[in-house]
Motif scaffolding. Sequence first.
Motif, short mmCIF file in Angstrom:
data_model
loop_
_atom_site.label_atom_id
_atom_site.label_comp_id
_atom_site.label_asym_id
_atom_site.label_seq_id
_atom_site.Cartn_x
_atom_site.Cartn_y
_atom_site.Cartn_z
N ASN A 208 54.69 -51.81 46.65
CA ASN A 208 53.73 -51.18 45.33
C ASN A 208 53.34 -52.43 44.69
O ASN A 208 52.20 -52.22 44.11
CB ASN A 208 55.06 -50.55 44.77
N LEU A 209 54.18 -53.29 44.59
CA LEU A 209 53.77 -54.79 43.83
C LEU A 209 52.61 -55.19 44.59
O LEU A 209 51.22 -55.46 43.80
CB LEU A 209 54.56 -55.86 43.60
N LEU A 210 52.57 -55.03 45.76
CA LEU A 210 51.60 -55.87 46.70
C LEU A 210 50.12 -54.64 46.47
O LEU A 210 49.08 -55.39 46.23
CB LEU A 210 51.89 -56.04 48.09
N LEU A 211 50.31 -53.58 46.45
CA LEU A 211 49.46 -52.72 46.35
C LEU A 211 48.71 -52.60 45.00
O LEU A 211 47.31 -53.08 44.89
CB LEU A 211 49.93 -51.17 46.52
N ARG A 212 49.50 -52.91 43.86
CA ARG A 212 48.82 -52.94 42.58
C ARG A 212 48.00 -54.12 42.41
O ARG A 212 47.08 -54.56 41.89
CB ARG A 212 49.87 -53.01 41.50
N SER A 213 48.69 -55.35 43.25
CA SER A 213 47.89 -56.85 43.16
C SER A 213 46.57 -56.64 43.92
O SER A 213 45.59 -57.24 43.55
CB SER A 213 48.79 -57.80 43.81
N PHE A 214 46.54 -55.97 44.93
CA PHE A 214 45.42 -55.99 45.64
C PHE A 214 44.34 -55.28 44.98
O PHE A 214 43.25 -55.43 44.63
CB PHE A 214 45.52 -54.71 47.03
N GLU A 215 44.76 -54.05 44.37
CA GLU A 215 43.91 -53.57 43.32
C GLU A 215 43.41 -54.19 42.23
O GLU A 215 42.18 -54.40 41.82
CB GLU A 215 44.44 -51.98 42.72
N ARG A 216 44.39 -54.92 41.56
CA ARG A 216 43.98 -56.08 40.59
C ARG A 216 43.23 -57.01 41.13
O ARG A 216 42.08 -57.37 40.05
CB ARG A 216 45.19 -56.67 39.86
N GLY A 217 43.36 -57.48 42.02
CA GLY A 217 42.50 -58.49 42.72
C GLY A 217 41.01 -58.34 42.79
O GLY A 217 40.04 -59.14 42.58
N ASP A 218 40.92 -57.03 43.22
CA ASP A 218 39.56 -56.47 43.47
C ASP A 218 38.90 -56.39 42.10
O ASP A 218 37.82 -56.68 41.74
CB ASP A 218 39.62 -55.00 43.88
N ARG A 219 39.51 -55.89 41.03
CA ARG A 219 39.10 -55.73 39.68
C ARG A 219 38.64 -57.09 39.18
O ARG A 219 37.50 -57.36 38.27
CB ARG A 219 39.83 -55.00 38.77
N ILE A 220 39.52 -57.75 39.49
CA ILE A 220 39.21 -59.47 38.80
C ILE A 220 38.00 -60.09 39.27
O ILE A 220 37.10 -60.77 38.52
CB ILE A 220 40.68 -60.16 39.29
N TYR A 221 37.89 -59.62 40.68
CA TYR A 221 36.84 -60.36 41.45
C TYR A 221 35.32 -59.64 40.54
O TYR A 221 34.12 -60.32 40.40
CB TYR A 221 36.80 -59.88 42.90
N ASP A 222 35.41 -58.15 40.45
CA ASP A 222 34.41 -57.60 40.07
C ASP A 222 33.92 -58.16 38.68
O ASP A 222 32.73 -58.33 38.37
CB ASP A 222 34.73 -56.10 39.98
N ALA A 223 35.01 -58.26 37.73
CA ALA A 223 34.71 -58.61 36.42
C ALA A 223 34.31 -60.28 36.57
O ALA A 223 33.28 -60.50 35.67
CB ALA A 223 36.26 -58.86 35.79
N MET A 224 34.81 -61.06 37.58
CA MET A 224 34.25 -62.55 37.53
C MET A 224 32.69 -62.34 38.19
O MET A 224 31.97 -63.30 37.64
CB MET A 224 34.91 -63.21 38.49
N ALA A 225 32.51 -61.65 39.10
CA ALA A 225 31.07 -61.55 39.60
C ALA A 225 29.90 -60.92 38.51
O ALA A 225 29.10 -61.44 38.27
CB ALA A 225 31.00 -60.44 40.91
N ALA A 226 30.65 -60.10 37.63
CA ALA A 226 29.71 -59.52 36.36
C ALA A 226 29.35 -60.60 35.48
O ALA A 226 28.53 -60.76 34.81
CB ALA A 226 30.66 -58.51 35.82
N ARG A 227 30.24 -61.83 35.48
CA ARG A 227 30.19 -62.73 34.57
C ARG A 227 29.50 -64.19 35.29
O ARG A 227 29.46 -65.20 34.65
CB ARG A 227 31.45 -63.07 33.94
#
Lengths: 267, 326
Positions: A208-227
């Motif tokens: 579960n922790l890894l799954l949440r981290s995968f999703e968080r990693g994707d969101r972080i990348y999107d946020a970084m790409a947006a900036r």
Amino acid sequence: MHVHFLDPYHAGGSPIHRLDARVKLALTLAFIITTSLVPFGAWAAYILLFAIVLSVELLTDLGIAYFFKRAFLALPFALAALPLIFTVQGAPLATWSSGAGTFTISVEGVERVVSIALKSWLSMQMAIALAATTAFPQLLAAMRALRIPKLLVAIFGLMWRYLFVLADEALRLLRARAARSSASRDAQYKTGGAIVWRARVTGGMAGNLLLRSFERGDRIYDAMAARGYDGEARVLPMPALQAAQWLILGGGLAVCVLILLLALLLA
Amino acid sequence: MLAVTFAPPVLHIPDGFLSVLVALSLWLVTIVVVIIALRRVNADLGERQVPMMGVLAAAIFAGQMLNFPVAGGTSGHLLGAALATILMGPWAAVIIMTCVIGIQGLIFQDGGLLAMGANIFNMGIVGVVITHFVYRSIRAAAGNRVWSIFVGGFLSAWLSVVLSALITGLELALSGTSPANVAIPAMGGVHILIGLGEALITVGALAFLYFTRPDLLKIGEAKPAGRGIWLAGLVMAIAVAVASPLASSHPDGLEWVAEQQGFLMHAQSAPYHIVPDYLFPGIENQALATILAGIVGVLVVFAVALGIAYARRNKNAASAASQTQH
């Protein structure tokens, strides 16, 4: 609950805090290498090394007790060296016979075990001093100065940024498990399922922790790409070292070399 | 040595326990492997992976907080090298474990700085390479059937912990900071148990991910990691199998004490040996015989594992074929 207390950095304005992180990292490494190179049983050198550690600790204004307490964490590992008191051959110190047979403790063996424990204890205190007086972004800058690949330093930086977020996440998982599990204060009542079942539950939590981290990693990348992130970690260039800092670096290295020479002469 | 049993992450070597020669050579190996891994990850995965790897490294670090009670105050822990390898592929896993071990040493003094090269080598490189080798072999032998995810996950997680521990013991012995015939069997023995906890948690995590997001399990498989790592795993497994009995049977240390007391006689009470005392009959040279026995041992273990995997595959294929006929 947040796990920020895990961060060993203590803000402060002591001379050690103000010392450039590059100088601190280099000198810490030099100290640890010197300590490792000092031969077993060169007690004079150990006393000098201890004096250096002690002065650094006093200069940090954090209190010596803080260092001593944390440094004892490495002590259990010294058990790995303990059998050496029997196996290193040398002048017998004590011999006794029991039901199992005759045991001989040699002087050289004791010398070696004490030396190893001291080396480990001294090195650990210097590493604690580095971590306690250097903010992580400064450590990252120092790593770059030591030519650690940029990509790796960038990953280190991102890891640190999310370390406490995910440690909080792990704590929430542990709390949720505790809330859903029954336990009896009375030791006679067995609680919890079989070990394999318990391990499975913990495995589910890890997944579960890894799954949440995968999703968080994707969101972080999107946020970084947006900036405007394009794969390049951009950092401000570091200022050149001042003359005083060079002097401290050179002086520190010279002291290390001198102690080493002394230790080799004595041995 | 008992007290060590109760301190779970005993794989992190503090400073002072490795000779400078051992520590620096392992730093050298580690630096080379990490640089290659960085290149590969950069080429394979691109910029998207930098935040992902940072977050996953943080997740593995945080995941080491997860534990479950076993008995008598001990608990099972996750170390994470196997899980990272299976999910992300070996190169990315090397980077992730490097970051985890780096932060543990630099900030939390869990493992030394001079010894960090060795710690990264033991857990981040040996652990990852062994996991990759065992998991891929079992997956391939089983024709990528679903059950092999869990069997492969269990065996690879367990073996990666045990072999990392044996190598740690070898390094301590090489450094002269622990007698070989104490360090290696003790490290191996303790981690045979710790590895079971790791293996069970890894399987649990894989099962969770398989049922919720099976697509995630394919990330690590999508990248052809090449035969190189697989071969490295085979070589490493054989090297450890050769070196550990050789080193720990050296007539030094405890054995010498035992000989003095004459309780070696009592120790030889096993009723039979397939390969008696790691020696091959008919070979004069003791060292050569021990090495041969070690290699044969590794090959036999893998032959059995692969044989079972093939048998299962054929059986499944046969039943699948008979189902389509009806």
